[in-house]
Design a protein around this motif. Structure first.
Motif, PDB file in Angstrom:
ATOM      1  N   SER A  72       0.909  -1.170  -0.053  1.00  0.00           N
ATOM      2  CA  SER A  72       0.431   0.451  -0.138  1.00  0.00           C
ATOM      3  C   SER A  72       1.016   0.941   0.348  1.00  0.00           C
ATOM      4  CB  SER A  72      -1.060  -0.087   1.223  1.00  0.00           C
ATOM      5  OG  SER A  72      -0.399  -0.022   2.331  1.00  0.00           O
ATOM      6  N   ARG A  73       0.169   2.422  -0.789  1.00  0.00           N
ATOM      7  CA  ARG A  73       1.068   3.670  -0.603  1.00  0.00           C
ATOM      8  C   ARG A  73       1.401   3.876   0.644  1.00  0.00           C
ATOM      9  NH1 ARG A  73      -1.685   8.371  -3.457  1.00  0.00           N
ATOM     10  NH2 ARG A  73      -3.969   7.722  -2.062  1.00  0.00           N
ATOM     11  N   GLU A  74       0.239   3.647   1.661  1.00  0.00           N
ATOM     12  CA  GLU A  74       0.239   4.217   2.983  1.00  0.00           C
ATOM     13  C   GLU A  74       1.750   3.411   4.208  1.00  0.00           C
ATOM     14  OE1 GLU A  74      -3.502   5.117   1.423  1.00  0.00           O
ATOM     15  OE2 GLU A  74      -2.297   3.441   1.753  1.00  0.00           O
ATOM     16  N   GLY A  75       1.992   2.556   3.629  1.00  0.00           N
ATOM     17  CA  GLY A  75       2.854   1.140   4.646  1.00  0.00           C
ATOM     18  C   GLY A  75       3.880   1.974   3.457  1.00  0.00           C
ATOM     19  N   ALA A  76       4.280   1.935   2.434  1.00  0.00           N
ATOM     20  CA  ALA A  76       5.333   3.148   1.998  1.00  0.00           C
ATOM     21  C   ALA A  76       5.651   4.288   2.883  1.00  0.00           C
ATOM     22  CB  ALA A  76       4.797   3.143   0.808  1.00  0.00           C
ATOM     23  N   TYR A  77       4.762   5.168   3.087  1.00  0.00           N
ATOM     24  CA  TYR A  77       5.716   6.259   3.613  1.00  0.00           C
ATOM     25  C   TYR A  77       5.207   5.930   5.467  1.00  0.00           C
ATOM     26  CZ  TYR A  77       3.879   9.471   0.259  1.00  0.00           C
ATOM     27  OH  TYR A  77       2.903  10.398  -1.161  1.00  0.00           O
ATOM     28  N   ARG A  78       5.148   5.241   5.964  1.00  0.00           N
ATOM     29  CA  ARG A  78       5.279   5.246   7.406  1.00  0.00           C
ATOM     30  C   ARG A  78       6.623   4.156   7.589  1.00  0.00           C
ATOM     31  NH1 ARG A  78      -0.401   2.779   7.204  1.00  0.00           N
ATOM     32  NH2 ARG A  78      -0.016   0.626   6.736  1.00  0.00           N
ATOM     33  N   LEU A  79       7.011   3.284   6.004  1.00  0.00           N
ATOM     34  CA  LEU A  79       8.099   2.907   6.095  1.00  0.00           C
ATOM     35  C   LEU A  79       9.038   3.889   6.084  1.00  0.00           C
ATOM     36  CD1 LEU A  79      10.727   0.894   6.477  1.00  0.00           C
ATOM     37  CD2 LEU A  79      10.059   0.403   3.849  1.00  0.00           C
ATOM     38  N   ARG A  80       9.131   4.842   5.176  1.00  0.00           N
ATOM     39  CA  ARG A  80      10.209   6.076   4.855  1.00  0.00           C
ATOM     40  C   ARG A  80       9.988   6.313   6.248  1.00  0.00           C
ATOM     41  NH1 ARG A  80       8.767  10.780   0.810  1.00  0.00           N
ATOM     42  NH2 ARG A  80      11.105  11.748   0.795  1.00  0.00           N
ATOM     43  N   ARG A  81       9.340   6.834   7.313  1.00  0.00           N
ATOM     44  CA  ARG A  81       9.246   8.048   7.957  1.00  0.00           C
ATOM     45  C   ARG A  81      10.022   7.433   9.730  1.00  0.00           C
ATOM     46  NH1 ARG A  81       4.086   8.424   7.211  1.00  0.00           N
ATOM     47  NH2 ARG A  81       3.162   7.381   8.670  1.00  0.00           N
ATOM     48  N   ARG A  82      10.217   5.356   9.468  1.00  0.00           N
ATOM     49  CA  ARG A  82      10.814   4.766  10.425  1.00  0.00           C
ATOM     50  C   ARG A  82      12.744   5.092  10.568  1.00  0.00           C
ATOM     51  NH1 ARG A  82       7.931  -0.779   9.215  1.00  0.00           N
ATOM     52  NH2 ARG A  82       5.625  -0.523   9.935  1.00  0.00           N
ATOM     53  N   GLN A  83      13.080   4.490  11.362  1.00  0.00           N
ATOM     54  CA  GLN A  83      14.666   5.257  11.743  1.00  0.00           C
ATOM     55  C   GLN A  83      15.416   3.834  10.697  1.00  0.00           C
ATOM     56  OE1 GLN A  83      16.203   6.427  12.913  1.00  0.00           O
ATOM     57  NE2 GLN A  83      17.853   6.265  12.837  1.00  0.00           N
ATOM     58  N   GLU A  84      14.705   2.520  10.811  1.00  0.00           N
ATOM     59  CA  GLU A  84      15.243   1.559   9.721  1.00  0.00           C
ATOM     60  C   GLU A  84      15.208   1.658   8.305  1.00  0.00           C
ATOM     61  OE1 GLU A  84      11.047  -0.405  11.215  1.00  0.00           O
ATOM     62  OE2 GLU A  84      12.572   1.327  11.894  1.00  0.00           O
ATOM     63  N   GLY A  85      13.667   3.091   8.002  1.00  0.00           N
ATOM     64  CA  GLY A  85      14.154   3.170   6.679  1.00  0.00           C
ATOM     65  C   GLY A  85      14.748   4.027   6.270  1.00  0.00           C
ATOM     66  N   ARG A  86      16.058   4.801   6.525  1.00  0.00           N
ATOM     67  CA  ARG A  86      16.559   5.899   6.343  1.00  0.00           C
ATOM     68  C   ARG A  86      17.266   5.940   5.083  1.00  0.00           C
ATOM     69  NH1 ARG A  86      21.430   6.288   9.402  1.00  0.00           N
ATOM     70  NH2 ARG A  86      21.026   8.512   8.215  1.00  0.00           N
ATOM     71  N   ALA A  87      17.648   4.873   4.280  1.00  0.00           N
ATOM     72  CA  ALA A  87      18.036   4.825   3.252  1.00  0.00           C
ATOM     73  C   ALA A  87      16.947   4.414   2.309  1.00  0.00           C
ATOM     74  CB  ALA A  87      19.145   2.973   3.380  1.00  0.00           C
ATOM     75  N   PHE A  88      16.066   4.068   2.464  1.00  0.00           N
ATOM     76  CA  PHE A  88      14.565   3.834   2.249  1.00  0.00           C
ATOM     77  C   PHE A  88      13.709   5.045   1.484  1.00  0.00           C
ATOM     78  CE2 PHE A  88      10.006   3.733   1.735  1.00  0.00           C
ATOM     79  CZ  PHE A  88       9.703   2.448   0.005  1.00  0.00           C
ATOM     80  N   ASP A  89      14.490   6.234   2.575  1.00  0.00           N
ATOM     81  CA  ASP A  89      14.026   7.383   2.276  1.00  0.00           C
ATOM     82  C   ASP A  89      14.540   8.301   0.911  1.00  0.00           C
ATOM     83  OD1 ASP A  89      12.634   9.823   3.247  1.00  0.00           O
ATOM     84  OD2 ASP A  89      14.281  10.056   5.075  1.00  0.00           O
ATOM     85  N   ARG A  90      16.084   7.892   1.360  1.00  0.00           N
ATOM     86  CA  ARG A  90      17.155   8.783   0.913  1.00  0.00           C
ATOM     87  C   ARG A  90      16.684   8.329  -0.627  1.00  0.00           C
ATOM     88  NH1 ARG A  90      21.873  10.323   2.017  1.00  0.00           N
ATOM     89  NH2 ARG A  90      20.817  11.770   4.040  1.00  0.00           N
TER      90      ARG A  90
END
Length: 273
Positions: free
Chosen positions: A46-64
């Motif tokens: 889901s799109r919402e799940g993608a945004y949640r992962l992006r906000r997590r500490q373990e998602g820093r590389a994913f966010d960048r």
């Protein structure tokens, strides 16, 4: 008597998780299409799940890498839009329910609107700063590392250092003899500009910015006006320009600075910081 479980008491299937492989596929899809919703659906998430992962500490590389993917998508769409704007697109012609031919369509308005939207996305990416652009250069290697489950901490730190180096002001020989107070003021000015540049446009305070007094603004006020988008608002430059100046920059009685030699500010037009 043993209670029998009701059908709705059956164990629910586990919620799909953002595995490293799914993160890699999502980022590659995002770089191709620029759509978060479509990219998430492509990997069954889901799109919402993608945004949640992006906000997590373990998602820093994913966010960048997300920001870097949007940079690549913007470049791709810009090229496609320019190609369409130059050569148009083929459209089937129908008459009474029958295909009778083809024609080439052009739409300058559609092209300009699409480019404006892409530019707006680029402005949004500027909020992420230079690290996202450093990540765009490392995109393939970074996405591959994410797909292998690497947290990319070393890569993120290297991108941050490279971005900091690019943002740092170049050495100025004229500052060699500056006093400590002057150096401190310059440093504070630089840091304040960095802070303004990192703000979302809607968060920039413009309450003290009156376009009619633009000639008296300091550099930071101009920086806030630019970052907030005030300078792009209709009528801004009409208010900021001295009233009565001709298009050729020569002044008349309303924008003359009072000098008799004709070499005042009106000679070269108003000065903008």
């Amino acid at each position: 008597m043993i209670d029998q479980p009701f059908p709705n008491d059956a164990p629910q299937p586990p919620t799909p998780s953002w595995t490293p492989e799914k993160q890699r596929e999502f980022l590659e899809a995002l770089a191709r299409c620029g759509s978060v919703k479509a990219s998430a659906a492509y990997v069954g998430m889901s799109r919402e799940g993608a945004y949640r992962l992006r906000r997590r500490q373990e998602g820093r590389a994913f966010d960048r890498a997300w920001d870097a993917a949007l940079i690549h998508a913007r470049d791709l769409y810009t090229e496609t839009l320019l190609e369409t704007g130059l050569h148009g697109w083929t459209e089937t012609v129908w008459y009474h329910g029958e295909e009778v031919g083809e024609r080439t369509r052009f739409s300058a308005g559609l092209l300009l609107a699409a480019l404006a939207r892409l530019d707006a996305k680029a402005d949004g990416l500027d909020l992420a700063g230079e690290p996202a652009r450093e990540a765009a250069a490392d995109f393939d290697a970074m996405v591959e590392a994410i797909g292998e489950g690497d947290d990319c901490s070393a890569m993120l730190e290297a991108q941050d250092r490279a971005a900091q180096t690019r943002r740092a002001p170049p050495p100025n020989p004229y500052m060699a003899g500056s006093s400590d107070d002057e150096l401190l003021n310059r440093l504070e000015m630089f840091q304040e500009r960095e802070r303004i540049g990192a703000m979302a446009p809607e968060d920039v305070d413009t309450s003290d910015l009156d376009p009619y007094e633009a000639d008296d603004w300091d550099d930071l006020q101009w920086s806030r006006a630019e970052r907030s988008g005030m300078m792009d608002q209709p009528g801004f430059w009409e208010k900021a320009n001295p009233v009565g100046c001709d298009d050729d920059g020569r002044d008349d009685d309303d924008c003359n600075d009072g000098s008799d030699d004709g070499n005042g500010p009106g000679e070269d037009g108003p000065s903008f910081h």
